[in-house]
Write an enzyme that holds these catalytic residues in place. Structure first.
Site: not given
Lengths: 286, 286, 286, 286
Positions: C229-231
């Site tokens: 997530l978000d990476e």
């Protein structure tokens, strides 16, 4: 037996746009055992000119490389230049009294962040002599108080440029106007910096005008010098936000920061062969 | 017994600078049981005028508050205004065919991010009627093909402004020139947006000129309309970086983004009583 | 006899770096009577991969063009794609309640500034149905209140993506987490937007954290969605300056502006085939 | 008889927010025949603290001015400070090997753009001794290779700070960690600069991490030093855009520019009494 050392070349090309240029050039590079590590190209819809900048790693000698390139550059009538990446461009800096641009150029040049070599700083005042000295750069003062002075100074410039093989003249807040003749002679090799505002102001004391009009942005433009004062091809521009409460002096100080930053950027791009001329515009390959 | 509700007031003051102003005003606020939650002030060295914007929480009725202020405002010959924070300013938007500025104003107004109320959108073309309709805002088309049309339209504007108590007229890419008379009548109440370049370009087709000169920054200026076209006091400016490879159409598209952003910002500041006039300049208390 | 119409192609190539690539590709283009109008290339020192994006004008049919390219792409084991410049990329937009990103995408798409086609907007709330409707885009509400709901929704997505030949899924402030399985299945085809701060904040309510720490810049990052997530690889980032006096709500509003601007930019670059993947990084040819 | 010279004062005040503060302070200023030329105030919703910064022109002696202020500052339990505008703040600069921040501070200080006086530069390496010397600033080298060295150095700092009445310690890329004890002792008087990325990276070699993740913005944060390393109240932040083709070394060079710019700005604001502490946040009155 050791393998020959790789050289990192930068090749710039300008010619009329036509099919086959990239194929021909890349063929010559292949024949020179070259590996393209960076490439930019652009075709101008305005002038129909093709622009290319390549960085190429190759272990062949310069002469061999040039021999591969020559048939191609001749067939397509190319203006071209082959240089070594990182070679220090011989740069003469002209100044008056303000040191912000000169300080930035000298500091970065010494810090290895700007691939230029400065054989001299020349000024129409002596104020910045000490700063040049700190960086071990010879300083010449040439007072300009008559047309004869100006002519003599420009002759000195011509001699120095020829003897020292100067490639770039930087007007780092040099407050004198060079003669039309001189500007034409060195077109595309003199970079100037001047303040810029939204909207623009004509005439004297532009910071005062900008203040009185209450502009919210002040900026700077680095450009090539042409015979038309302040009207040459733009290389780089920046702006900074200001407020109603910023005094005229504060505007001047903010303006100086953006001037030195913008000039240094333009000089870097020039020294890295990233600036090509397309009529009245520049092509910046950064 | 419940305590009376707090009102959040915004008070703006302009007068000649002189000792004691802040003490006098803060005394009146204290007498109204007011608590200052935000304060800006500025003294113009150019005009000698004093500018102040205060936000004040107080539970007293407006009349009581005004009675505390009156002696002070009279003693110092103040121009002053007392308003409620967040009150929606009645705003008339004029448009032509381009919808980027109108879309931004309508979307943000509905999203609660812009304290304005838009009783109507008027245009000299019908193109943006549908967009107004989506946001449930009445749209009027007023074609302008003669001086008589323009006069009739400005009369319609006067009537509408009076009837609807319009406080602000926004020219959201309205491509017609309002009459000098009309501009004077509503000076300080009409905001326009126009593109801005470094350096500035006069005449038609500025994006084409900017492209041919190879500018590196394009921007927009939001300003009050005065009888001098595009020369009124600047409220806000922004720029965006462009490159040699950006086509004229891309410049236009980038220019539209910066126009809508800049205009919306200027309208927000106006609606929040953050824009005061200091001669040809604005004081922005943001 | 009229000459056949020119098509403006965009060709992207990724392969292992090695000598001769540019020569081989430009030879194939020459054989297709193609004229290169825009070119970008990059060799990654990290992964040793070569990346190229070309725009080519040619009047030959697609099949003929591909036949010239095939031997080259096979010899160098290239990942490649040939598309038509300006073709509208089929894009599915997922939303929750916040409309700022969706509004920007829809407005620009209709204004012809964003080469995408949006066959549907899907949300886990009904709030933005009306906005989609205004732009004549079908809206589907899919409430997610259980794992079964999520599974059913992702199955609906798979079906829709297959049937409508969706090329890009945009999470325009879609506040649900897609399953790891789904993310892997569509890796490199899902773009998300999230707020970003200097320094970064973990956990809930980041705007509150940013406010309490007194950050001076808030921003947004558009990135590909990966199972982390978000990476995922970053496509675009922007920041805006804020002040101590900006309330948490003002931070949110400023954050929304920078989010929508950043997401739209990332979607534009994707739709123009300007985004290539280099391991955990993106190469952006803009 | 000549009238006494005007002094330009700067007065900062922090206290618990309550009604009547502005009225009381402005009354004291009036009693000192003072004219307020610049004013900022802010009430923190987080801490309930009131912050004010005033510039006041007055011809009365300091003692008389203070006597007017004292009853007010006592009644409201104010932390306050009265200083002269433009007074040079005594600043000690600590460095290691990188000169970009030191060069910017020294150049601007000498150019009269930064109201600080630098009685010494101290470093744990000798590299920057020559630069200090050019600006006629004494340089001390204090090698730190053991805990005893660090202790000895901090004792030297304490002595120097006391003897020279140092008001501000600037860590201009000083790569050593000061002891927790020392940080606490001089809390709010030590400013540090460090690089910042979106998103943040922990651990060694952050530029390498930023490069490998392909960040598009790199920046710097100037902050007060607290016992928590790099976690003190933020004073200023800036970012600059980078591209996939920027090498790690180029990132470092860009990072240095933004570091020196950001640190100098923070030092200027501190020296002008524009930085006040509100718990973990700063209030910046600029």
């Amino acid at each position: 037996m050791t393998s020959p050392a790789l050289t990192h070349w930068v090749l710039t090309i300008v010619c009329e746009d036509q099919p086959g240029i990239v194929h021909a050039i890349s063929g010559a590079i292949l024949a020179a055992n070259g590996n393209i590590t960076e490439a930019h190209q652009y075709t101008s819809h305005d002038t129909g000119r093709f622009f290319m900048r390549l960085q190429v790693e190759s272990a062949v000698p310069r002469e061999f490389f040039e021999n591969q390139l020559l048939p191609v550059t001749q067939r397509y009538s190319m203006d071209w230049n082959l240089d070594v990446v990182g070679r220090k461009v011989k740069t003469l800096v002209l100044v008056s009294k303000s040191g912000h641009c000169l300080n930035d150029l000298l500091f970065r040049q010494r810090a290895g962040q700007l691939p230029i070599e400065i054989p001299a700083v020349m000024g129409n005042h002596s104020d910045l002599g000490e700063m040049a000295q700190f960086y071990s750069v010879p300083f010449e003062e040439h007072k300009i108080s008559s047309d004869a002075d100006k002519k003599a100074f420009e002759d000195r410039l011509r001699t120095f440029i020829a003897e020292e093989k100067i490639e770039l003249v930087v007007l780092a807040r040099y407050m004198q106007i060079l003669s039309e003749e001189f500007c034409k002679e060195f077109e595309g090799r003199i970079i100037n910096i001047h303040h810029s505002f939204l909207p623009g102001f004509k005439g004297a004391n532009p910071y005062a005008q900008a203040h009185s009009r209450g502009v919210k942005l002040i900026g700077a433009t680095a450009h090539f010098v042409t015979a038309d004062l302040d009207e040459g091809p733009i290389i780089e521009q920046n702006v900074v936000r200001v407020e109603h409460s910023d005094s005229k002096n504060r505007l001047v100080s903010i303006g100086q920061d953006v001037e030195s930053k913008t000039l240094t950027q333009a000089v870097r791009w020039f020294a890295e062969s990233r600036v090509l001329l397309d009529g009245a515009r520049t092509v910046i390959f950064n």
